[in-house]
Scaffold this motif. Structure first.
Motif, PDB file in Angstrom:
ATOM      1  N   PRO A 179      -0.897   6.604 -12.829  1.00  0.00           N
ATOM      2  CA  PRO A 179       0.387   6.303 -11.131  1.00  0.00           C
ATOM      3  C   PRO A 179       0.692   7.708 -10.888  1.00  0.00           C
ATOM      4  N   LEU A 180       1.824   8.068 -11.835  1.00  0.00           N
ATOM      5  CA  LEU A 180       2.005   9.353 -11.483  1.00  0.00           C
ATOM      6  C   LEU A 180       1.293  10.842 -10.545  1.00  0.00           C
ATOM      7  N   ALA A 181      -0.468  10.440 -11.102  1.00  0.00           N
ATOM      8  CA  ALA A 181      -1.246  11.224 -10.899  1.00  0.00           C
ATOM      9  C   ALA A 181      -1.365  10.765  -9.703  1.00  0.00           C
ATOM     10  N   ILE A 182      -1.241   9.920  -9.050  1.00  0.00           N
ATOM     11  CA  ILE A 182      -1.896   9.410  -7.623  1.00  0.00           C
ATOM     12  C   ILE A 182      -0.313   9.534  -6.846  1.00  0.00           C
ATOM     13  N   GLY A 183       0.720   9.258  -7.611  1.00  0.00           N
ATOM     14  CA  GLY A 183       1.775   9.479  -6.330  1.00  0.00           C
ATOM     15  C   GLY A 183       1.981  11.006  -6.393  1.00  0.00           C
ATOM     16  N   LEU A 184       1.483  12.186  -7.309  1.00  0.00           N
ATOM     17  CA  LEU A 184       1.931  13.337  -6.393  1.00  0.00           C
ATOM     18  C   LEU A 184       0.586  14.029  -5.886  1.00  0.00           C
ATOM     19  N   GLY A 200      11.020  12.765   3.173  1.00  0.00           N
ATOM     20  CA  GLY A 200       9.709  11.761   3.615  1.00  0.00           C
ATOM     21  C   GLY A 200       8.481  10.881   2.366  1.00  0.00           C
ATOM     22  N   GLY A 201       7.970  12.374   1.944  1.00  0.00           N
ATOM     23  CA  GLY A 201       6.446  12.787   1.938  1.00  0.00           C
ATOM     24  C   GLY A 201       6.958  11.156   0.085  1.00  0.00           C
ATOM     25  N   PHE A 202       7.888  12.248  -0.836  1.00  0.00           N
ATOM     26  CA  PHE A 202       8.430  11.575  -1.981  1.00  0.00           C
ATOM     27  C   PHE A 202       9.034  10.349  -2.434  1.00  0.00           C
ATOM     28  N   ILE A 203       9.467   9.812  -1.167  1.00  0.00           N
ATOM     29  CA  ILE A 203      10.085   8.334  -0.943  1.00  0.00           C
ATOM     30  C   ILE A 203       8.739   7.807  -0.617  1.00  0.00           C
ATOM     31  N   GLY A 204       7.942   8.127   0.314  1.00  0.00           N
ATOM     32  CA  GLY A 204       6.194   6.598   0.325  1.00  0.00           C
ATOM     33  C   GLY A 204       5.334   7.187  -1.207  1.00  0.00           C
ATOM     34  N   ALA A 205       5.384   7.964  -1.236  1.00  0.00           N
ATOM     35  CA  ALA A 205       4.607   8.527  -2.931  1.00  0.00           C
ATOM     36  C   ALA A 205       5.523   7.743  -3.948  1.00  0.00           C
ATOM     37  N   GLY A 206       6.850   8.009  -4.038  1.00  0.00           N
ATOM     38  CA  GLY A 206       7.341   6.856  -5.110  1.00  0.00           C
ATOM     39  C   GLY A 206       7.422   5.770  -4.786  1.00  0.00           C
ATOM     40  N   ALA A 207       7.160   4.896  -3.611  1.00  0.00           N
ATOM     41  CA  ALA A 207       7.036   3.303  -3.378  1.00  0.00           C
ATOM     42  C   ALA A 207       5.553   3.137  -4.608  1.00  0.00           C
ATOM     43  N   GLY A 208       4.953   4.049  -4.068  1.00  0.00           N
ATOM     44  CA  GLY A 208       3.526   3.745  -4.405  1.00  0.00           C
ATOM     45  C   GLY A 208       3.436   3.120  -6.027  1.00  0.00           C
ATOM     46  N   VAL A 209       3.893   4.347  -6.471  1.00  0.00           N
ATOM     47  CA  VAL A 209       4.598   4.635  -8.216  1.00  0.00           C
ATOM     48  C   VAL A 209       4.810   3.234  -8.322  1.00  0.00           C
ATOM     49  N   LEU A 210       6.207   2.997  -8.106  1.00  0.00           N
ATOM     50  CA  LEU A 210       6.477   1.153  -8.020  1.00  0.00           C
ATOM     51  C   LEU A 210       5.861   0.719  -8.530  1.00  0.00           C
ATOM     52  N   TYR A 211       4.783   0.373  -7.457  1.00  0.00           N
ATOM     53  CA  TYR A 211       3.780  -0.825  -7.118  1.00  0.00           C
ATOM     54  C   TYR A 211       3.309  -0.867  -8.096  1.00  0.00           C
ATOM     55  N   LEU A 212       2.709   0.130  -8.622  1.00  0.00           N
ATOM     56  CA  LEU A 212       1.732   0.586  -9.850  1.00  0.00           C
ATOM     57  C   LEU A 212       2.196  -0.107 -11.208  1.00  0.00           C
ATOM     58  N   TRP A 213       3.861   0.971 -11.272  1.00  0.00           N
ATOM     59  CA  TRP A 213       4.562   0.196 -12.676  1.00  0.00           C
ATOM     60  C   TRP A 213       5.023  -1.383 -12.681  1.00  0.00           C
ATOM     61  N   TYR A 214       5.757  -1.998 -11.383  1.00  0.00           N
ATOM     62  CA  TYR A 214       6.078  -3.117 -11.176  1.00  0.00           C
ATOM     63  C   TYR A 214       4.925  -4.226 -11.438  1.00  0.00           C
ATOM     64  N   GLU A 215       3.656  -3.346 -10.403  1.00  0.00           N
ATOM     65  CA  GLU A 215       2.794  -4.351 -10.148  1.00  0.00           C
ATOM     66  C   GLU A 215       3.583  -5.434  -8.320  1.00  0.00           C
ATOM     67  N   ARG A 216       4.275  -5.294  -8.104  1.00  0.00           N
ATOM     68  CA  ARG A 216       5.116  -6.538  -7.198  1.00  0.00           C
ATOM     69  C   ARG A 216       5.989  -5.403  -5.944  1.00  0.00           C
ATOM     70  N   GLY A 217       6.048  -6.286  -4.846  1.00  0.00           N
ATOM     71  CA  GLY A 217       7.004  -5.886  -3.780  1.00  0.00           C
ATOM     72  C   GLY A 217       7.964  -4.795  -4.494  1.00  0.00           C
ATOM     73  N   VAL A 218       8.608  -3.482  -4.205  1.00  0.00           N
ATOM     74  CA  VAL A 218       9.594  -2.483  -4.291  1.00  0.00           C
ATOM     75  C   VAL A 218       9.835  -2.234  -3.517  1.00  0.00           C
ATOM     76  N   PHE A 219      10.480  -2.139  -2.653  1.00  0.00           N
ATOM     77  CA  PHE A 219      11.252  -1.920  -1.578  1.00  0.00           C
ATOM     78  C   PHE A 219      10.443  -1.373  -0.693  1.00  0.00           C
ATOM     79  N   LEU A 220       9.423  -0.374   0.061  1.00  0.00           N
ATOM     80  CA  LEU A 220       8.328   0.213   0.599  1.00  0.00           C
ATOM     81  C   LEU A 220       6.721  -0.666  -0.243  1.00  0.00           C
TER      82      LEU A 220
END
Length: 222
Positions: free
Chosen positions: A130-135, A181-201
């Motif tokens: 997840p962190l690699a994809i987020g990066l 902004g890029g950190f927020i967008g990428a971070g939303a993706g990482v949260l999705y992979l960590w929790y596999e559900r909708g969290v924020f964006l």
């Protein structure tokens, strides 16, 4: 070339209802500009209208579902950049307008970069954690922001425009907002992979993956 009633309904239902107001305003401005002889404003209004419709028809052409909220944000961004920014001169009237648009676009590109990378690896946590994809998503958003700053510089040098405003200060301010902004967008993706559900964006990411199953067949078959 006329649009069928079914296509017209599909266009309306593909975006949040408040977005319809943008189309109405653009049509009114186009008509008013023609009536009063403000042809430049009419041209910009019509061009903006066409560009706001382009993502919808692109998604329909390639059978890609785009979450309504995200599609609405794309349309709002185009409207705010081209029409409000240029015709109503929001860039000069509000010092924060350019920064807000940079931040909003960076969030969007962060989300797009994440989805693109995730599509390639289909959720393979060994090949791309997840962190690699987020990066990668963060770097994608920053790359777009950097290319835009290069474009502004070239326009100023070649045509004598003032897109950079205060020069290096404007450029660095834009890039820092792009990073946030890029950190927020990428971070939303990482949260999705960590929790596999909708969290924020990340809810938009989950909606996109769920509604475009053919693009994520390997991920869904696990």
């Amino acid at each position: 070339m006329f649009i069928s009633l079914a296509t017209f309904k599909a266009v309306l239902t593909s975006v949040p209802r408040p977005t319809w107001l943008i189309w109405v305003l653009l049509l009114v401005e186009f008509g008013a500009g023609v009536w009063t002889g403000r042809f430049t404003a009419s041209f910009v209004a019509l061009g903006t209208l066409m560009l706001t419709l382009a993502p919808i028809f692109f998604a329909r052409r390639f059978h890609i579902y785009v979450p309504r909220g995200f599609m609405g944000m794309i349309i709002l961004f185009i409207f705010a950049t081209l029409f409000l920014g240029e015709v109503d001169d929001f860039y000069e009237r509000y010092w924060w307008w350019d920064l807000a648009l940079h931040g909003g676009s960076a969030i969007g590109f962060g989300l797009i970069g994440f989805v693109a990378m995730f599509m390639l690896f289909q959720g393979d946590r060994f090949a791309a954690p997840p962190l690699a994809i987020g990066l990668f998503a963060f770097c994608f958003a920053m790359s777009i922001g950097g290319l835009w700053e290069i474009f502004e510089y070239l326009m100023d040098q070649a045509f004598g425009t003032n897109m950079q405003k205060s020069g290096i200060d404007d450029t660095m301010g834009d890039l820092m907002v792009d990073a946030l902004g890029g950190f927020i967008g990428a971070g939303a993706g990482v949260l999705y992979l960590w929790y596999e559900r909708g969290v924020f964006l990340s809810g938009w990411i989950g909606d996109f993956i769920t509604r475009n199953r053919r693009l994520f067949s390997k991920y869904r078959s696990k």
